[in-house]
Scaffold this active site. Sequence first.
Site, PDB file in Angstrom:
ATOM      1  CG  ASP A 152       9.474  -0.858  -2.764  1.00 42.82           C
ATOM      2  OD1 ASP A 152      10.443  -0.555  -3.423  1.00 42.82           O
ATOM      3  OD2 ASP A 152       8.397  -0.310  -2.989  1.00 42.82           O
ATOM      4  CG  ASN A 154       8.564   3.774  -3.583  1.00 42.57           C
ATOM      5  OD1 ASN A 154       8.076   4.484  -2.851  1.00 42.57           O
ATOM      6  ND2 ASN A 154       8.304   3.347  -4.748  1.00 42.57           N
ATOM      7  N   PRO A 201       0.656  -1.295   0.046  1.00 38.31           N
ATOM      8  CG  PRO A 201      -0.147  -0.970   1.891  1.00 38.31           C
ATOM      9  CD  PRO A 201       0.685  -1.894   1.382  1.00 38.31           C
ATOM     10  CG  ASP A 202      -0.520   4.963  -1.771  1.00 37.64           C
ATOM     11  OD1 ASP A 202      -1.454   4.655  -0.805  1.00 37.64           O
ATOM     12  OD2 ASP A 202      -1.215   5.595  -2.693  1.00 37.64           O
ATOM     13  CG  PHE A 203       3.030   6.836   3.378  1.00 41.00           C
ATOM     14  CD1 PHE A 203       3.257   5.672   3.955  1.00 41.00           C
ATOM     15  CD2 PHE A 203       3.964   8.033   3.526  1.00 41.00           C
ATOM     16  CE1 PHE A 203       4.336   5.591   4.783  1.00 41.00           C
ATOM     17  CE2 PHE A 203       5.110   7.818   4.259  1.00 41.00           C
ATOM     18  CZ  PHE A 203       5.287   6.787   4.786  1.00 41.00           C
ATOM     19  NE  ARG A 204       1.073  12.047   2.606  1.00 41.52           N
ATOM     20  CZ  ARG A 204       2.178  11.645   2.671  1.00 41.52           C
ATOM     21  NH1 ARG A 204       2.639  10.677   1.870  1.00 41.52           N
ATOM     22  NH2 ARG A 204       3.093  11.984   3.638  1.00 41.52           N
ATOM     23  CG  HIS A 259      12.488   9.133   1.892  1.00 42.46           C
ATOM     24  ND1 HIS A 259      11.261   9.137   1.369  1.00 42.46           N
ATOM     25  CD2 HIS A 259      12.960  10.394   1.604  1.00 42.46           C
ATOM     26  CE1 HIS A 259      10.886  10.589   1.011  1.00 42.46           C
ATOM     27  NE2 HIS A 259      11.977  11.220   1.135  1.00 42.46           N
TER      28      HIS A 259
HETATM   29  P1  CNA Z   1       1.932   8.751  -1.114  1.00 41.44           P
HETATM   30  O1  CNA Z   1       1.997  10.016  -0.301  1.00 41.44           O
HETATM   31  O2  CNA Z   1       1.059   7.598  -0.585  1.00 41.44           O
HETATM   32  O3  CNA Z   1       1.267   8.914  -2.567  1.00 41.44           O
HETATM   33  C1  CNA Z   1       1.224   8.011  -3.477  1.00 41.44           C
HETATM   34  C2  CNA Z   1       0.620   8.713  -4.930  1.00 41.44           C
HETATM   35  O4  CNA Z   1       0.710   7.578  -5.791  1.00 41.44           O
HETATM   36  C3  CNA Z   1      -0.747   9.436  -4.725  1.00 41.44           C
HETATM   37  O5  CNA Z   1      -0.790  10.605  -5.267  1.00 41.44           O
HETATM   38  C4  CNA Z   1      -1.564   8.092  -5.499  1.00 41.44           C
HETATM   39  O6  CNA Z   1      -2.770   8.694  -5.868  1.00 41.44           O
HETATM   40  C5  CNA Z   1      -0.648   7.732  -6.437  1.00 41.44           C
HETATM   41  N1  CNA Z   1      -0.899   6.382  -6.879  1.00 41.44           N
HETATM   42  C6  CNA Z   1      -0.946   5.244  -6.012  1.00 41.44           C
HETATM   43  N2  CNA Z   1      -1.093   4.120  -6.861  1.00 41.44           N
HETATM   44  C7  CNA Z   1      -0.984   4.524  -8.013  1.00 41.44           C
HETATM   45  C8  CNA Z   1      -0.796   3.758  -9.216  1.00 41.44           C
HETATM   46  N3  CNA Z   1      -0.931   2.354  -9.526  1.00 41.44           N
HETATM   47  N4  CNA Z   1      -0.659   4.383 -10.293  1.00 41.44           N
HETATM   48  C9  CNA Z   1      -0.362   5.811 -10.366  1.00 41.44           C
HETATM   49  N5  CNA Z   1      -0.635   6.582  -9.108  1.00 41.44           N
HETATM   50  C10 CNA Z   1      -0.702   5.878  -8.216  1.00 41.44           C
HETATM   51  O7  CNA Z   1       3.412   8.174  -1.210  1.00 41.44           O
HETATM   52  P2  CNA Z   1       4.678   9.066  -1.723  1.00 41.44           P
HETATM   53  O8  CNA Z   1       5.778   8.074  -2.355  1.00 41.44           O
HETATM   54  O9  CNA Z   1       4.570  10.337  -2.394  1.00 41.44           O
HETATM   55  O10 CNA Z   1       5.500   9.501  -0.422  1.00 41.44           O
HETATM   56  C11 CNA Z   1       6.496   9.493   0.119  1.00 41.44           C
HETATM   57  C12 CNA Z   1       6.635   8.505   1.127  1.00 41.44           C
HETATM   58  C13 CNA Z   1       6.004   7.194   1.017  1.00 41.44           C
HETATM   59  C14 CNA Z   1       8.238   7.929   1.249  1.00 41.44           C
HETATM   60  O11 CNA Z   1       8.558   8.382   2.636  1.00 41.44           O
HETATM   61  C15 CNA Z   1       8.181   6.599   1.221  1.00 41.44           C
HETATM   62  O12 CNA Z   1       9.230   6.101   2.009  1.00 41.44           O
HETATM   63  C16 CNA Z   1       6.947   6.187   1.698  1.00 41.44           C
HETATM   64  N6  CNA Z   1       6.238   4.922   1.289  1.00 41.44           N
HETATM   65  C17 CNA Z   1       6.921   3.871   0.835  1.00 41.44           C
HETATM   66  C18 CNA Z   1       6.425   2.790   0.462  1.00 41.44           C
HETATM   67  C19 CNA Z   1       7.220   1.702  -0.541  1.00 41.44           C
HETATM   68  O13 CNA Z   1       8.445   1.660  -0.273  1.00 41.44           O
HETATM   69  N7  CNA Z   1       6.574   0.986  -1.414  1.00 41.44           N
HETATM   70  C20 CNA Z   1       5.055   2.259   0.828  1.00 41.44           C
HETATM   71  C21 CNA Z   1       4.285   3.324   1.189  1.00 41.44           C
HETATM   72  C22 CNA Z   1       4.967   4.517   1.520  1.00 41.44           C
END
Ligand code: CNA
Length: 358
Positions: free
Chosen positions: A115, A113, A39-42, A132
Amino acid sequence: MTEDLHDRQIRSLAESILLKNYKVTFFLGAGVSTASGIPDFRSPGTGIYDNLAQFNLPYAEAIFTLDYFKQNPEPFCVLAEELYPGNYRPTVFHCLLKLFEDKGILQRVYTQNIDNLERVAGVSDEFIVEAHGSFAEAHCVSCRKSYTSQEVWNKLIDKAGSHKGIPHCSCGNYIKPDIVFFGEALPQRLFNQWDEDVEDVDVAIVAGTSLTVYPFALLPSEVPRRTRRMLVNYEKVGDFVKGRRTDIFISADCDTIANKLAAALGWEQDLKDLVEKVLETHKEYKQKRKKEQDEVKPDDVTKETTKEADKTEAKQKPKQDKAETKQADETNSKLDKPELTDGKSSEEIEDKLSKLNL
Ligand code: CNA
């Protein structure tokens, strides 16, 4: 915006890349990994921040805050075990990065990321800037002793051991993977590499990020005016909102656009073959991981934490933690410029923490 317009824009970008020998720089966020199940954060409903109820956190970001971790490392450890490199497969988008490298037109991948999926897809170290941090190394939050990723993994999965899956240092304090928490300094490599790259960015592809975490969020806005920029994200974010005349914004899934871009570049089959190969390698790796997990024996992995250290820790913990928190904070404040923020000031975060009487 119609699908046709998207296709035309992608084709025009691909033509520029091929005809003008442009190199591509990527700026990535959690959205490029959601297709693998992380999952993403937001994102409302599915994002990590909306699913932290089980941890009873005072506020969502506490899980990535050093002071909170020192008091209660369990929520982060549960999340870390889940996100630890190896559990999840790379996405099509990650494989496309590797293809850009193989074709000799990757300039850099700046990723927020943690991951590790860029590496799992095979992208070489020299091209990746993990802004990060990562799970590749870890340190004790007090004495700063360094631990390898494998050592920390062994401790995380040792639920039956004396520390119940919370990685402890031989000094008795907690070990934290080198993931950058709010208020901590970002890796120096980010700034060094960015100084070297910024003026040379021909094409910037920003994908799957809300561009709300600073200073990373500023990078795409610092590229020269001549740079061709493309944002692939469900929503328009950062300085793409105001935008530049030549910007491309595509509100679509990252993997869908990775496939379209590969096709426009004439790499459709190459990408298919690479995805297949990467997934096969990952499957084998995951099986090995699972075997390790099944075989772990209680306390096998915490030998260096002596019984003496455990006793001392139990007796002295509250006092020791405060003294060491101060010491580690002093070390951090010397290193910490600039710090990771999500738009909230450190005063706001400190205020929240002080209200918790930590
Ligand atoms: P965020 O703030 O959660 O934003 C994610 C963005 O991606 C949002 O605008 C969504 O609308 C968009 N989105 C989600 N899925 C898709 C998709 N399949 N296709 C297109 N757009 C999509 O996350 P950010 O990365 O902007 O925030 C930075 C943080 C999140 C960092 O400090 C990371 O370490 C942290 N994070 C990382 C992971 C990971 O490593 N996979 C997971 C969750 C959070």
